[in-house]
Design a protein around this motif. Structure first.
Motif, PDB file in Angstrom:
ATOM      1  N   LEU A   8       0.807  -1.030  -0.095  1.00 31.32           N
ATOM      2  CA  LEU A   8       0.009  -0.112   0.093  1.00 31.32           C
ATOM      3  C   LEU A   8       1.063   1.121   0.115  1.00 31.32           C
ATOM      4  O   LEU A   8       1.662   1.368   0.964  1.00 31.32           O
ATOM      5  CB  LEU A   8      -0.895   0.064   1.286  1.00 31.32           C
ATOM      6  N   ILE A   9       0.801   2.154  -0.758  1.00 31.86           N
ATOM      7  CA  ILE A   9       1.235   3.438  -1.212  1.00 31.86           C
ATOM      8  C   ILE A   9       0.536   4.373  -0.685  1.00 31.86           C
ATOM      9  O   ILE A   9      -0.624   4.580  -1.421  1.00 31.86           O
ATOM     10  CB  ILE A   9       2.042   3.738  -2.554  1.00 31.86           C
ATOM     11  N   TYR A  10       0.555   5.025   0.393  1.00 34.50           N
ATOM     12  CA  TYR A  10      -0.570   5.839   0.981  1.00 34.50           C
ATOM     13  C   TYR A  10      -0.529   7.210   1.028  1.00 34.50           C
ATOM     14  O   TYR A  10       0.616   7.760   1.137  1.00 34.50           O
ATOM     15  CB  TYR A  10      -0.950   5.274   2.392  1.00 34.50           C
ATOM     16  N   ASP A  11      -1.538   7.857   0.384  1.00 32.91           N
ATOM     17  CA  ASP A  11      -1.532   9.278   0.218  1.00 32.91           C
ATOM     18  C   ASP A  11      -2.136   9.868   1.437  1.00 32.91           C
ATOM     19  O   ASP A  11      -3.049   9.410   2.161  1.00 32.91           O
ATOM     20  CB  ASP A  11      -2.280   9.647  -1.289  1.00 32.91           C
ATOM     21  N   GLN A  12      -1.747  11.150   1.619  1.00 37.22           N
ATOM     22  CA  GLN A  12      -2.642  11.892   2.731  1.00 37.22           C
ATOM     23  C   GLN A  12      -3.151  13.188   2.172  1.00 37.22           C
ATOM     24  O   GLN A  12      -2.619  13.843   1.053  1.00 37.22           O
ATOM     25  CB  GLN A  12      -1.276  12.433   3.957  1.00 37.22           C
ATOM     26  N   ASP A  13      -4.132  13.729   2.866  1.00 40.16           N
ATOM     27  CA  ASP A  13      -4.702  14.940   2.699  1.00 40.16           C
ATOM     28  C   ASP A  13      -4.110  16.016   3.386  1.00 40.16           C
ATOM     29  O   ASP A  13      -4.561  16.013   4.640  1.00 40.16           O
ATOM     30  CB  ASP A  13      -6.172  15.057   2.816  1.00 40.16           C
ATOM     31  N   GLU A  14      -3.238  16.873   3.068  1.00 39.71           N
ATOM     32  CA  GLU A  14      -2.643  17.704   3.956  1.00 39.71           C
ATOM     33  C   GLU A  14      -3.271  19.089   4.269  1.00 39.71           C
ATOM     34  O   GLU A  14      -2.872  19.573   5.124  1.00 39.71           O
ATOM     35  CB  GLU A  14      -0.974  18.052   3.174  1.00 39.71           C
ATOM     36  N   THR A  15      -4.610  19.077   3.665  1.00 38.67           N
ATOM     37  CA  THR A  15      -5.553  20.257   4.191  1.00 38.67           C
ATOM     38  C   THR A  15      -5.955  19.851   5.530  1.00 38.67           C
ATOM     39  O   THR A  15      -6.423  20.880   6.022  1.00 38.67           O
ATOM     40  CB  THR A  15      -6.405  20.416   2.957  1.00 38.67           C
ATOM     41  N   LYS A  16      -6.054  18.635   5.927  1.00 38.26           N
ATOM     42  CA  LYS A  16      -6.552  18.368   6.973  1.00 38.26           C
ATOM     43  C   LYS A  16      -5.564  18.246   8.266  1.00 38.26           C
ATOM     44  O   LYS A  16      -4.230  18.176   7.870  1.00 38.26           O
ATOM     45  CB  LYS A  16      -7.429  17.192   7.201  1.00 38.26           C
ATOM     46  N   HIS A  17      -5.980  18.314   9.454  1.00 37.78           N
ATOM     47  CA  HIS A  17      -5.058  18.296  10.550  1.00 37.78           C
ATOM     48  C   HIS A  17      -4.504  16.916  10.817  1.00 37.78           C
ATOM     49  O   HIS A  17      -5.286  16.050  10.490  1.00 37.78           O
ATOM     50  CB  HIS A  17      -5.644  19.187  11.830  1.00 37.78           C
ATOM     51  N   LEU A  18      -3.437  16.575  11.713  1.00 41.62           N
ATOM     52  CA  LEU A  18      -2.917  15.482  11.881  1.00 41.62           C
ATOM     53  C   LEU A  18      -3.972  14.295  12.450  1.00 41.62           C
ATOM     54  O   LEU A  18      -3.945  13.111  12.123  1.00 41.62           O
ATOM     55  CB  LEU A  18      -1.620  15.768  12.952  1.00 41.62           C
ATOM     56  N   PRO A  19      -4.690  14.873  13.598  1.00 38.64           N
ATOM     57  CA  PRO A  19      -5.362  13.585  14.077  1.00 38.64           C
ATOM     58  C   PRO A  19      -6.596  13.395  13.142  1.00 38.64           C
ATOM     59  O   PRO A  19      -6.843  11.903  13.266  1.00 38.64           O
ATOM     60  CB  PRO A  19      -6.287  14.536  15.266  1.00 38.64           C
ATOM     61  N   GLU A  20      -7.141  14.035  12.223  1.00 39.53           N
ATOM     62  CA  GLU A  20      -8.172  13.325  11.361  1.00 39.53           C
ATOM     63  C   GLU A  20      -7.131  12.763  10.188  1.00 39.53           C
ATOM     64  O   GLU A  20      -7.857  11.955   9.896  1.00 39.53           O
ATOM     65  CB  GLU A  20      -8.774  14.706  10.788  1.00 39.53           C
ATOM     66  N   ILE A  21      -6.233  13.070  10.009  1.00 38.87           N
ATOM     67  CA  ILE A  21      -5.346  12.190   8.907  1.00 38.87           C
ATOM     68  C   ILE A  21      -5.132  10.812   9.520  1.00 38.87           C
ATOM     69  O   ILE A  21      -5.334  10.011   8.825  1.00 38.87           O
ATOM     70  CB  ILE A  21      -4.043  12.924   8.560  1.00 38.87           C
ATOM     71  N   SER A  22      -4.679  11.017  10.911  1.00 36.89           N
ATOM     72  CA  SER A  22      -4.404   9.782  11.611  1.00 36.89           C
ATOM     73  C   SER A  22      -5.677   8.803  11.611  1.00 36.89           C
ATOM     74  O   SER A  22      -5.413   7.496  11.360  1.00 36.89           O
ATOM     75  CB  SER A  22      -3.969   9.769  12.849  1.00 36.89           C
ATOM     76  N   GLU A  23      -6.982   9.462  12.035  1.00 40.40           N
ATOM     77  CA  GLU A  23      -8.062   8.681  12.072  1.00 40.40           C
ATOM     78  C   GLU A  23      -8.460   7.966  10.802  1.00 40.40           C
ATOM     79  O   GLU A  23      -8.758   6.561  10.744  1.00 40.40           O
ATOM     80  CB  GLU A  23      -9.126   9.586  12.478  1.00 40.40           C
ATOM     81  N   LYS A  24      -8.064   8.664   9.768  1.00 40.41           N
ATOM     82  CA  LYS A  24      -8.502   8.015   8.274  1.00 40.41           C
ATOM     83  C   LYS A  24      -7.515   6.835   7.828  1.00 40.41           C
ATOM     84  O   LYS A  24      -7.930   5.954   7.598  1.00 40.41           O
ATOM     85  CB  LYS A  24      -8.526   9.191   7.169  1.00 40.41           C
ATOM     86  N   PHE A  25      -6.209   7.143   8.255  1.00 37.10           N
ATOM     87  CA  PHE A  25      -5.314   6.011   7.986  1.00 37.10           C
ATOM     88  C   PHE A  25      -5.595   5.095   8.724  1.00 37.10           C
ATOM     89  O   PHE A  25      -5.457   3.791   8.116  1.00 37.10           O
ATOM     90  CB  PHE A  25      -3.793   6.738   8.264  1.00 37.10           C
ATOM     91  N   LEU A  26      -5.844   4.982   9.969  1.00 35.42           N
ATOM     92  CA  LEU A  26      -6.113   3.705  10.938  1.00 35.42           C
ATOM     93  C   LEU A  26      -7.370   3.204  10.416  1.00 35.42           C
ATOM     94  O   LEU A  26      -7.413   1.725  10.287  1.00 35.42           O
ATOM     95  CB  LEU A  26      -6.418   4.228  12.580  1.00 35.42           C
ATOM     96  N   ALA A  27      -8.432   3.947  10.138  1.00 36.69           N
ATOM     97  CA  ALA A  27      -9.518   3.256   9.365  1.00 36.69           C
ATOM     98  C   ALA A  27      -9.260   2.520   8.197  1.00 36.69           C
ATOM     99  O   ALA A  27      -9.993   1.399   7.835  1.00 36.69           O
ATOM    100  CB  ALA A  27     -10.688   4.303   9.312  1.00 36.69           C
ATOM    101  N   ASP A  28      -8.670   3.213   7.138  1.00 32.05           N
ATOM    102  CA  ASP A  28      -8.107   2.501   5.896  1.00 32.05           C
ATOM    103  C   ASP A  28      -7.343   1.167   6.197  1.00 32.05           C
ATOM    104  O   ASP A  28      -7.456   0.065   5.541  1.00 32.05           O
ATOM    105  CB  ASP A  28      -7.301   3.613   5.106  1.00 32.05           C
ATOM    106  N   MET A  29      -6.399   1.112   7.209  1.00 25.64           N
ATOM    107  CA  MET A  29      -5.571  -0.069   7.639  1.00 25.64           C
ATOM    108  C   MET A  29      -6.512  -1.007   8.264  1.00 25.64           C
ATOM    109  O   MET A  29      -6.228  -2.143   7.596  1.00 25.64           O
ATOM    110  CB  MET A  29      -4.735   0.460   8.554  1.00 25.64           C
ATOM    111  N   HIS A  30      -7.140  -0.605   9.148  1.00 23.50           N
ATOM    112  CA  HIS A  30      -8.287  -1.810   9.685  1.00 23.50           C
ATOM    113  C   HIS A  30      -8.894  -2.584   8.482  1.00 23.50           C
ATOM    114  O   HIS A  30      -9.174  -3.868   8.504  1.00 23.50           O
ATOM    115  CB  HIS A  30      -9.060  -1.048  10.707  1.00 23.50           C
ATOM    116  N   SER A  31      -9.481  -1.660   7.317  1.00 23.19           N
ATOM    117  CA  SER A  31     -10.329  -2.104   6.605  1.00 23.19           C
ATOM    118  C   SER A  31      -9.241  -3.167   5.568  1.00 23.19           C
ATOM    119  O   SER A  31      -9.943  -4.294   5.199  1.00 23.19           O
ATOM    120  CB  SER A  31     -10.810  -1.032   5.607  1.00 23.19           C
ATOM    121  N   LEU A  32      -8.377  -2.729   5.369  1.00 18.98           N
ATOM    122  CA  LEU A  32      -7.222  -3.464   4.436  1.00 18.98           C
ATOM    123  C   LEU A  32      -6.820  -4.854   5.049  1.00 18.98           C
ATOM    124  O   LEU A  32      -6.793  -5.830   4.547  1.00 18.98           O
ATOM    125  CB  LEU A  32      -6.116  -2.585   4.142  1.00 18.98           C
ATOM    126  N   LEU A  33      -6.624  -4.636   6.478  1.00 20.54           N
ATOM    127  CA  LEU A  33      -6.247  -5.908   7.229  1.00 20.54           C
ATOM    128  C   LEU A  33      -7.418  -7.045   7.184  1.00 20.54           C
ATOM    129  O   LEU A  33      -7.136  -8.275   7.252  1.00 20.54           O
ATOM    130  CB  LEU A  33      -5.763  -5.448   8.439  1.00 20.54           C
TER     131      LEU A  33
END
Length: 310
Positions: A86-111
């Motif tokens: 997985l090469i993971y893109d981030q939305d830099e217009t958002k703040h770190l907590p929101e970026i992290s929350e999306k990343f974790l949700a995407d990871m849990h779905s992938l796993l």
């Protein structure tokens, strides 16, 4: 002396005073009195009995060109135990907590879709900040190896007076970052750091570069982690060297790809699309490389203006 000049001098004095006071406060913190810069001596600590392995690479701030990681993706796919990359893109217009929350949700779905026994995570630049911030909350019980690469783990600690119009993730890093939560024992963390960093200091410290120090900007290790300094590599070149070195821990038969075949600018970037995006934001670094590699086809396009961002 006119009023405008007086105002400008007053503003400059405020900035210098603020940074001086911040520096004095920082110097009182024992952890920052001296940073021991141990030269890179990374060695493998993995378990090669794993049957299924997942690889994740979090791209940095403003990096949306996944083609720029073509070579690294191919390296990961060479591993016979690879279940996903997985090469993971981030939305830099958002703040770190929101970026992290999306990343974790995407990871849990992938796993859930593709279960694996082990995870190997690379965080490139600000991607390493996201990974470090998120890793303690990742719901995965198998072994995890997290490698941050040229990451501004501490941020810059700019006072409000010099934040300018920075927004979103860039604002978070500019303001400075708190200590990261320590993950569980199944997670091993490695911080790979350049001693000098053109991107962190020259690009993101624009306007206050003389107050920025690459080592200090990266000085916020996760508790229990290991750190490695590289004096011979800058921001992007470090990533291009460290990633295949780490991947050989999992696949001793890894065949490295000639950068000329991958179509990039040496260790700076890979692929025409990736280099177009990278050089659009880091023209000086690309120009410096191409001054001594004019025979490179991409360098010829760069100097002709063909690689300018569209």
């Amino acid at each position: 002396m006119n009023i405008l000049l007086l105002r400008n001098l007053s503003f400059i004095l405020i900035i210098f005073t603020t940074f001086f006071l911040l520096g004095c406060i920082d110097n009182l913190q024992p952890s920052e009195v001296k940073i021991e810069q141990k030269e890179a001596s990374f060695s493998c600590e993995n378990n090669n009995s794993i049957a299924k392995r997942g690889y994740v690479l979090l791209m940095g701030l403003g990096d949306h060109g996944k083609d720029g990681w073509y070579t690294e993706k191919k390296y990961m796919e060479q591993d016979p135990e690879t279940e996903f990359v997985l090469i993971y893109d981030q939305d830099e217009t958002k703040h770190l907590p929101e970026i992290s929350e999306k990343f974790l949700a995407d990871m849990h779905s992938l796993l859930k879709q593709k279960p694996v026994d082990e995870l190997v995570i690379f965080g490139a630049s600000a991607g390493g900040v996201t990974a470090a911030y998120s890793i303690a909350k990742l719901n995965f019980s198998g072994p995890v190896a997290l490698h941050t690469l040229s990451s501004p783990l501490k941020g810059y600690g700019f006072p409000d007076a010099v934040l300018g119009n920075r927004q979103g993730y860039l604002l978070d890093i500019a303001r400075g970052l708190a200590r990261f939560q320590k993950p569980l024992a199944n997670v091993r963390v490695y911080h790979h750091k350049p001693v000098t960093d053109t991107i962190l200091v020259d690009h993101y410290c624009n306007g206050v570069t003389f107050l920025c120090n690459a080592v200090q900007i990266q000085n916020n290790n996760i508790e229990g982690s290991k750190e490695f300094f590289y004096s011979n590599y800058d921001h992007n070149p470090l990533m291009k060297v460290v990633i295949p070195k780490v991947l050989k821990c999992y696949n001793k038969k890894l065949v490295e790809i000639d950068p000329a075949i991958a179509g990039g600018l040496g260790e700076i970037c890979t692929g025409e699309d990736g280099c177009r995006v990278f050089c659009g934001n880091n023209r000086g670094l690309c120009n410096q490389y191409c001054e001594t590699h004019r025979e490179n086809p991409l360098c010829q396009k760069l100097f002709s203006g063909e690689l300018n961002p569209k």
